[in-house]
Design a protein around this motif. Sequence first.
Motif, short mmCIF file in Angstrom:
data_model
loop_
_atom_site.label_atom_id
_atom_site.label_comp_id
_atom_site.label_asym_id
_atom_site.label_seq_id
_atom_site.Cartn_x
_atom_site.Cartn_y
_atom_site.Cartn_z
N PRO A 82 0.85 -1.20 0.00
CA PRO A 82 0.00 0.00 0.00
C PRO A 82 0.90 1.26 0.00
CG PRO A 82 -0.03 -1.05 2.16
CD PRO A 82 0.75 -1.96 1.25
N PRO A 83 0.37 2.39 -0.46
CA PRO A 83 1.18 3.60 -0.57
C PRO A 83 1.88 4.00 0.73
CG PRO A 83 -0.88 3.91 -1.73
CD PRO A 83 -0.98 2.59 -1.01
N HIS A 84 1.20 3.88 1.88
CA HIS A 84 1.85 4.28 3.13
C HIS A 84 3.03 3.38 3.46
CE1 HIS A 84 -0.79 1.11 4.71
NE2 HIS A 84 0.07 1.03 5.72
N ALA A 85 2.92 2.09 3.15
CA ALA A 85 4.03 1.17 3.40
C ALA A 85 5.19 1.47 2.45
CB ALA A 85 3.58 -0.28 3.26
N LEU A 86 4.87 1.79 1.22
CA LEU A 86 5.92 2.13 0.26
C LEU A 86 6.67 3.40 0.71
CD1 LEU A 86 7.35 1.36 -2.29
CD2 LEU A 86 5.53 2.45 -3.59
N ASP A 87 5.94 4.37 1.23
CA ASP A 87 6.59 5.57 1.78
C ASP A 87 7.53 5.20 2.92
OD1 ASP A 87 5.30 7.22 -0.04
OD2 ASP A 87 3.73 7.83 1.39
N GLN A 88 7.11 4.27 3.76
CA GLN A 88 7.95 3.85 4.88
C GLN A 88 9.20 3.13 4.38
OE1 GLN A 88 5.14 1.61 7.21
NE2 GLN A 88 4.37 3.45 8.25
N VAL A 89 9.06 2.34 3.32
CA VAL A 89 10.22 1.68 2.72
C VAL A 89 11.19 2.72 2.18
CG1 VAL A 89 10.99 0.21 0.80
CG2 VAL A 89 9.05 -0.49 2.21
N MET A 90 10.67 3.72 1.51
CA MET A 90 11.53 4.78 0.98
C MET A 90 12.26 5.50 2.11
SD MET A 90 11.15 4.26 -2.18
CE MET A 90 12.05 5.64 -2.86
N ASN A 91 11.55 5.76 3.19
CA ASN A 91 12.19 6.40 4.36
C ASN A 91 13.27 5.50 4.96
OD1 ASN A 91 10.74 8.78 4.18
ND2 ASN A 91 9.10 8.04 5.49
N ALA A 92 13.03 4.20 4.97
CA ALA A 92 14.04 3.26 5.48
C ALA A 92 15.28 3.30 4.60
CB ALA A 92 13.47 1.85 5.56
N TYR A 93 15.08 3.28 3.28
CA TYR A 93 16.22 3.38 2.37
C TYR A 93 16.98 4.69 2.59
CZ TYR A 93 15.62 -0.66 -0.74
OH TYR A 93 15.58 -1.92 -1.26
N LEU A 94 16.27 5.77 2.74
CA LEU A 94 16.90 7.07 2.95
C LEU A 94 17.71 7.09 4.24
CD1 LEU A 94 17.27 9.95 1.90
CD2 LEU A 94 15.17 10.56 3.13
N ALA A 95 17.12 6.62 5.32
CA ALA A 95 17.81 6.60 6.61
C ALA A 95 19.04 5.68 6.56
CB ALA A 95 16.86 6.14 7.72
N GLU A 96 18.89 4.51 5.97
CA GLU A 96 20.02 3.59 5.90
C GLU A 96 21.11 4.12 4.97
OE1 GLU A 96 20.90 0.84 7.76
OE2 GLU A 96 19.33 1.85 8.89
N GLY A 97 20.71 4.78 3.90
CA GLY A 97 21.70 5.39 3.02
C GLY A 97 22.51 6.45 3.75
N GLN A 98 21.83 7.29 4.53
CA GLN A 98 22.53 8.33 5.29
C GLN A 98 23.45 7.72 6.34
OE1 GLN A 98 19.10 10.55 6.59
NE2 GLN A 98 19.20 11.93 4.84
N ARG A 99 22.96 6.70 7.04
CA ARG A 99 23.77 6.03 8.07
C ARG A 99 25.00 5.38 7.43
NH1 ARG A 99 24.99 1.28 9.63
NH2 ARG A 99 23.58 0.29 8.17
N THR A 100 24.79 4.72 6.30
CA THR A 100 25.89 4.02 5.63
C THR A 100 26.90 5.00 5.05
OG1 THR A 100 24.38 2.19 5.16
CG2 THR A 100 26.43 2.25 3.92
N ALA A 101 26.44 6.13 4.53
CA ALA A 101 27.36 7.15 4.02
C ALA A 101 28.22 7.71 5.14
CB ALA A 101 26.58 8.27 3.32
N ALA A 102 27.63 7.93 6.31
CA ALA A 102 28.40 8.41 7.46
C ALA A 102 29.41 7.36 7.91
CB ALA A 102 27.46 8.78 8.61
N LEU A 103 29.00 6.10 7.92
CA LEU A 103 29.91 5.02 8.27
C LEU A 103 31.07 4.95 7.28
CD1 LEU A 103 30.77 2.49 9.83
CD2 LEU A 103 29.13 1.18 8.42
N LEU A 104 30.78 5.10 6.01
CA LEU A 104 31.83 5.06 5.00
C LEU A 104 32.84 6.19 5.23
CD1 LEU A 104 33.07 3.80 2.49
CD2 LEU A 104 31.49 5.21 1.11
N ARG A 105 32.36 7.38 5.55
CA ARG A 105 33.28 8.49 5.83
C ARG A 105 34.18 8.16 7.02
NH1 ARG A 105 28.56 11.31 4.73
NH2 ARG A 105 28.19 11.75 6.94
#
Length: 125
Positions: A82-105
Amino acid sequence: MPDQSLTPDWPASVHPPGSDSFEQTALVWLFDHVPADYRLHGVLRRHPVALSRLALQHVTAALEAAREGYRTARVDLRDHLPPHALDQVMNAYLAEGQRTAALLRSIEVVDAALREAAAGRADDT
């Protein structure tokens, strides 16, 4: 007292370069960010710069996977969530991408310090 010369990306649990415990604390921290089976390879314990290289590659690949997932998730999952779950998945990707980018630095600054330490030892021989 923290070393004022360390960048904001320096991991709190890794002691400053030049300290007696730098390489050991770097090893412990790096092993926490790679697959557990990396601990099976003694060469990675004996040569921390080798572990930091593998960690760089591993985390770089994870970051690229998060970015690719973010780019493709809406199309790939739109018929399954459903659209709300897809939004939550996108937010999870965004948060994990930010966390992983910081870890990489952080891995990059530790890797640079380990390489400098290894080069210093090579110069002493």
